[in-house]
Scaffold this motif. Structure first.
Motif, PDB file in Angstrom:
ATOM      1  N   LYS A 104     -39.982   5.840  -5.770  1.00  0.00           N
ATOM      2  CA  LYS A 104     -40.779   4.670  -5.404  1.00  0.00           C
ATOM      3  C   LYS A 104     -41.482   4.877  -4.068  1.00  0.00           C
ATOM      4  CE  LYS A 104     -37.253   1.823  -3.077  1.00  0.00           C
ATOM      5  NZ  LYS A 104     -37.925   1.720  -1.766  1.00  0.00           N
ATOM      6  N   ASP A 105     -40.840   5.638  -3.164  1.00  0.00           N
ATOM      7  CA  ASP A 105     -41.481   5.897  -1.871  1.00  0.00           C
ATOM      8  C   ASP A 105     -42.595   6.930  -1.995  1.00  0.00           C
ATOM      9  OD1 ASP A 105     -40.024   4.115  -0.165  1.00  0.00           O
ATOM     10  OD2 ASP A 105     -38.295   5.439  -0.348  1.00  0.00           O
ATOM     11  N   LEU A 106     -42.406   7.928  -2.857  1.00  0.00           N
ATOM     12  CA  LEU A 106     -43.484   8.888  -3.086  1.00  0.00           C
ATOM     13  C   LEU A 106     -44.691   8.210  -3.723  1.00  0.00           C
ATOM     14  CD1 LEU A 106     -41.593  12.057  -4.426  1.00  0.00           C
ATOM     15  CD2 LEU A 106     -42.296  11.525  -2.083  1.00  0.00           C
ATOM     16  N   VAL A 107     -44.438   7.293  -4.656  1.00  0.00           N
ATOM     17  CA  VAL A 107     -45.515   6.539  -5.300  1.00  0.00           C
ATOM     18  C   VAL A 107     -46.277   5.727  -4.255  1.00  0.00           C
ATOM     19  CG1 VAL A 107     -46.004   4.615  -6.869  1.00  0.00           C
ATOM     20  CG2 VAL A 107     -44.428   6.431  -7.575  1.00  0.00           C
ATOM     21  N   TYR A 108     -45.546   5.095  -3.357  1.00  0.00           N
ATOM     22  CA  TYR A 108     -46.177   4.260  -2.329  1.00  0.00           C
ATOM     23  C   TYR A 108     -47.023   5.096  -1.368  1.00  0.00           C
ATOM     24  CZ  TYR A 108     -46.636   1.012   1.590  1.00  0.00           C
ATOM     25  OH  TYR A 108     -47.130   0.226   2.599  1.00  0.00           O
ATOM     26  N   VAL A 109     -46.486   6.241  -0.925  1.00  0.00           N
ATOM     27  CA  VAL A 109     -47.223   7.098   0.008  1.00  0.00           C
ATOM     28  C   VAL A 109     -48.536   7.559  -0.612  1.00  0.00           C
ATOM     29  CG1 VAL A 109     -47.206   9.337   1.179  1.00  0.00           C
ATOM     30  CG2 VAL A 109     -45.203   7.851   1.319  1.00  0.00           C
ATOM     31  N   LEU A 110     -48.476   7.998  -1.881  1.00  0.00           N
ATOM     32  CA  LEU A 110     -49.703   8.441  -2.545  1.00  0.00           C
ATOM     33  C   LEU A 110     -50.670   7.276  -2.727  1.00  0.00           C
ATOM     34  CD1 LEU A 110     -51.018  10.958  -3.893  1.00  0.00           C
ATOM     35  CD2 LEU A 110     -50.190  10.064  -6.069  1.00  0.00           C
ATOM     36  N   GLY A 111     -50.135   6.113  -3.113  1.00  0.00           N
ATOM     37  CA  GLY A 111     -50.992   4.939  -3.280  1.00  0.00           C
ATOM     38  C   GLY A 111     -51.722   4.569  -2.012  1.00  0.00           C
ATOM     39  N   MET A 112     -51.039   4.683  -0.869  1.00  0.00           N
ATOM     40  CA  MET A 112     -51.679   4.327   0.400  1.00  0.00           C
ATOM     41  C   MET A 112     -52.752   5.333   0.793  1.00  0.00           C
ATOM     42  SD  MET A 112     -50.532   1.440   1.025  1.00  0.00           S
ATOM     43  CE  MET A 112     -50.376   1.314  -0.752  1.00  0.00           C
ATOM     44  N   ARG A 113     -52.616   6.580   0.366  1.00  0.00           N
ATOM     45  CA  ARG A 113     -53.680   7.555   0.647  1.00  0.00           C
ATOM     46  C   ARG A 113     -54.963   7.143  -0.075  1.00  0.00           C
ATOM     47  NH1 ARG A 113     -51.555  13.677   0.083  1.00  0.00           N
ATOM     48  NH2 ARG A 113     -53.530  14.032   1.168  1.00  0.00           N
ATOM     49  N   PHE A 114     -54.817   6.686  -1.310  1.00  0.00           N
ATOM     50  CA  PHE A 114     -55.991   6.224  -2.043  1.00  0.00           C
ATOM     51  C   PHE A 114     -56.497   4.895  -1.482  1.00  0.00           C
ATOM     52  CE2 PHE A 114     -54.449   9.243  -5.253  1.00  0.00           C
ATOM     53  CZ  PHE A 114     -55.642   9.842  -5.617  1.00  0.00           C
ATOM     54  N   TYR A 115     -55.573   4.028  -1.060  1.00  0.00           N
ATOM     55  CA  TYR A 115     -55.996   2.747  -0.486  1.00  0.00           C
ATOM     56  C   TYR A 115     -56.827   2.964   0.775  1.00  0.00           C
ATOM     57  CZ  TYR A 115     -55.809  -2.188   0.799  1.00  0.00           C
ATOM     58  OH  TYR A 115     -56.152  -3.493   1.112  1.00  0.00           O
ATOM     59  N   ASP A 116     -56.457   3.949   1.580  1.00  0.00           N
ATOM     60  CA  ASP A 116     -57.234   4.261   2.788  1.00  0.00           C
ATOM     61  C   ASP A 116     -58.681   4.578   2.448  1.00  0.00           C
ATOM     62  OD1 ASP A 116     -55.200   3.856   4.549  1.00  0.00           O
ATOM     63  OD2 ASP A 116     -54.752   5.967   4.901  1.00  0.00           O
ATOM     64  N   VAL A 117     -58.866   5.346   1.365  1.00  0.00           N
ATOM     65  CA  VAL A 117     -60.229   5.694   0.945  1.00  0.00           C
ATOM     66  C   VAL A 117     -60.964   4.450   0.465  1.00  0.00           C
ATOM     67  CG1 VAL A 117     -61.607   7.036  -0.680  1.00  0.00           C
ATOM     68  CG2 VAL A 117     -59.563   8.040   0.330  1.00  0.00           C
ATOM     69  N   LEU A 118     -60.294   3.620  -0.322  1.00  0.00           N
ATOM     70  CA  LEU A 118     -60.943   2.438  -0.888  1.00  0.00           C
ATOM     71  C   LEU A 118     -61.335   1.426   0.182  1.00  0.00           C
ATOM     72  CD1 LEU A 118     -58.776   1.884  -4.099  1.00  0.00           C
ATOM     73  CD2 LEU A 118     -61.168   2.595  -4.000  1.00  0.00           C
ATOM     74  N   LYS A 119     -60.483   1.220   1.170  1.00  0.00           N
ATOM     75  CA  LYS A 119     -60.822   0.210   2.186  1.00  0.00           C
ATOM     76  C   LYS A 119     -61.990   0.652   3.063  1.00  0.00           C
ATOM     77  CE  LYS A 119     -57.241   1.309   5.651  1.00  0.00           C
ATOM     78  NZ  LYS A 119     -58.071   1.560   6.826  1.00  0.00           N
TER      79      LYS A 119
END
Length: 476
Positions: A104-119
């Motif tokens: 769940k933490d690996l999923v979150y870390v990867l998700g935040m990398r994509f969120y950084d790009v989107l924001k």
């Protein structure tokens, strides 16, 4: 500020320092199994006996050619897939719990990398992102990858072996990861009288005559409620887009927006995943009048809102300048709403998303008697992961030189990798029921300015959805 990575084949190893620190502590955290330390990586890696079988499995690989997307008949392999849509639930043993906690933490870390790009790309706009769906899409390609492509994808997914040994045991068994991810995403379709609906659709579109791995499709199918493999002629991009749009719409009861533009005619493989999460706020009723919502400090709009009064898990953090309220939508899903306080704005909260564990917003909540008003929402998003990877300087990850010989025996040109998400939040449709709290007056909270929302799976505390709402009337 999101990280700009090198375009070298080693790029997936390089992370923003603050995320690297998080991964470092994840790997160092002691995982105890019968009082014997087990490195988290080995919870998912191949053991030596499994390694011995891998070569034989590759030699026995069976291939099939999907039927045309225009075919009106249901192919035999699709009937077989229906029988495979239920994977055995992972038992709640120690190792299973450890895998959930780690993944769940690996999923979150990867998700935040994509969120950084989107924001950065969608400044001031709504955002809706599913960390689990993003992870599942890339994991699907990892299952079909070999050699350097597999190594790069494994590292990008967060699995870095504790030793540099290049043998099989330094590789992650993607099927173990997929099963654990399915456990995280295993929200029931409904835990009550229609209070929550969660569904997943996946489509693998290949060029005519391209053969696909039967075992790969059989592995991917059970992780979605609906899985389809169909052949499409991409040499006519506009017609291919129309055929895919119509095919997806036929499977999608919400009849949502189009998802495809600018298909490359050289494409031989296109992957699409679509999740829908529809929830009702329990004991909430719709307000008769439209209410003000401040898009920014000088612009307000009128939006439909709902209201509920009762005991809500709540906290206000004046150090981080935000408040969190957990809203009841299902026994198995946790919806949290995060709003800036003390003249703070969303930007500062978003900058700190990756500094803390994914479950930070769920911690230290206390019951509070509250009168809550919030907008009714319908937010939809469509992203091409290939475009986002390019913005991360990782266009080679699934580029023309990618080795995907476990997907097909043909040389594949991966086109778009579409991730689509839909989130609807409505009132329960009943008269508002006021929970009495003695003579206390409720704390009034109005979500009448931009806010963040997140949906978590209750048991693992894994984040299923993350959204930024700047205008409740606009989709993404």
């Amino acid at each position: 500020m999101h990280n700009r990575l090198s375009q070298s084949r080693k790029a997936p190893m390089i992370m923003n320092p603050r995320r690297s620190l998080l991964c470092f502590f994840l790997c160092l955290s002691p995982v105890m199994c019968d009082r014997v330390y087990v490195h988290p990586f080995h919870l998912f890696s191949y053991n030596k006996s499994s390694c011995e079988n891998l070569v034989n499995l590759m030699q026995e690989e069976k291939m099939f050619v999907p039927v045309s997307i225009e075919s009106q008949t249901i192919p035999a392999y699709e009937e077989t897939l229906k029988d495979k849509t239920k994977l055995e639930r992972q038992s709640s043993d120690i190792k299973g719990d450890q895998r959930l906690s780690y993944l769940k933490d690996l999923v979150y870390v990867l998700g935040m990398r994509f969120y950084d790009v989107l924001k950065e790309t969608l400044k001031g706009e709504n955002i809706l992102l599913s960390p689990t769906t993003l992870y599942r899409s890339l994991l699907s390609f990892y299952l079909g990858a070999s050699e350097q492509t597999a190594d790069d994808l494994q590292k990008f997914l967060g699995f870095i072996p504790p030793s540099g040994d290049p043998d099989c045991t330094s590789k992650v068994d993607g099927h173990k990861v997929l099963l654990t991810l399915k456990t995280i995403e295993n929200l029931p379709l409904s835990s009550g009288a229609g209070d929550l609906l969660f569904s997943k659709l996946s489509c693998l579109f290949s060029a005519p005559s391209v053969r696909l791995s039967e075992s790969l499709v059989n592995s991917l199918a059970p992780s979605s409620d609906y899985f389809y493999a169909r052949a499409v002629d991409f040499t006519n991009p506009s017609q291919a887009a129309e055929l895919i749009e119509n095919f997806v719409k036929d499977k999608d009861t919400s009849k949502s927006k189009n998802v495809l533009t600018n298909i490359d005619p050289s494409t031989t493989l296109l992957f699409l995943t679509y999740i829908q999460l529809k929830a009702n706020v329990k004991k909430a009723s719709q307000l008769k009048e439209l209410q003000e919502f401040w898009v920014d400090s000088s612009t307000k709009i009128l939006v439909p809102m709902m209201s509920a009064t009762g005991m809500f898990p709540y906290k206000r953090d004046d150090n981080k300048n935000y408040s969190v309220i957990r809203v009841p939508v299902s026994e198995n899903a946790l919806l949290v709403l995060v709003q800036p306080v003390n003249s703070n704005d969303l930007n500062q909260i978003e900058l700190e998303l990756s500094l803390y564990p994914s479950s930070t917003w769920l911690q230290n909540l206390s019951p509070r008697y509250i009168k809550l008003s919030l907008p009714e929402l319908t937010i939809e998003s469509t992203y091409d992961l290939q475009e986002l990877l390019t913005k991360m300087n990782l266009s080679t990850l699934l580029g023309k030189n990618a080795n995907l010989n476990k997907i097909s025996d043909a040389s594949l040109a991966v086109g778009k990798v579409i991730n689509k998400a839909l989130f609807k939040l409505k009132n329960s449709g009943a008269e508002e029921l006021l929970e009495e709290n003695g003579d206390s007056l409720p704390l009034e909270i109005q979500l009448n300015k931009p806010f963040l929302l997140a949906v978590y799976e209750k048991n693992s505390k894994a984040m299923i959805l993350l959204g930024r709402v700047t205008n409740p009337l606009n989709g993404v």
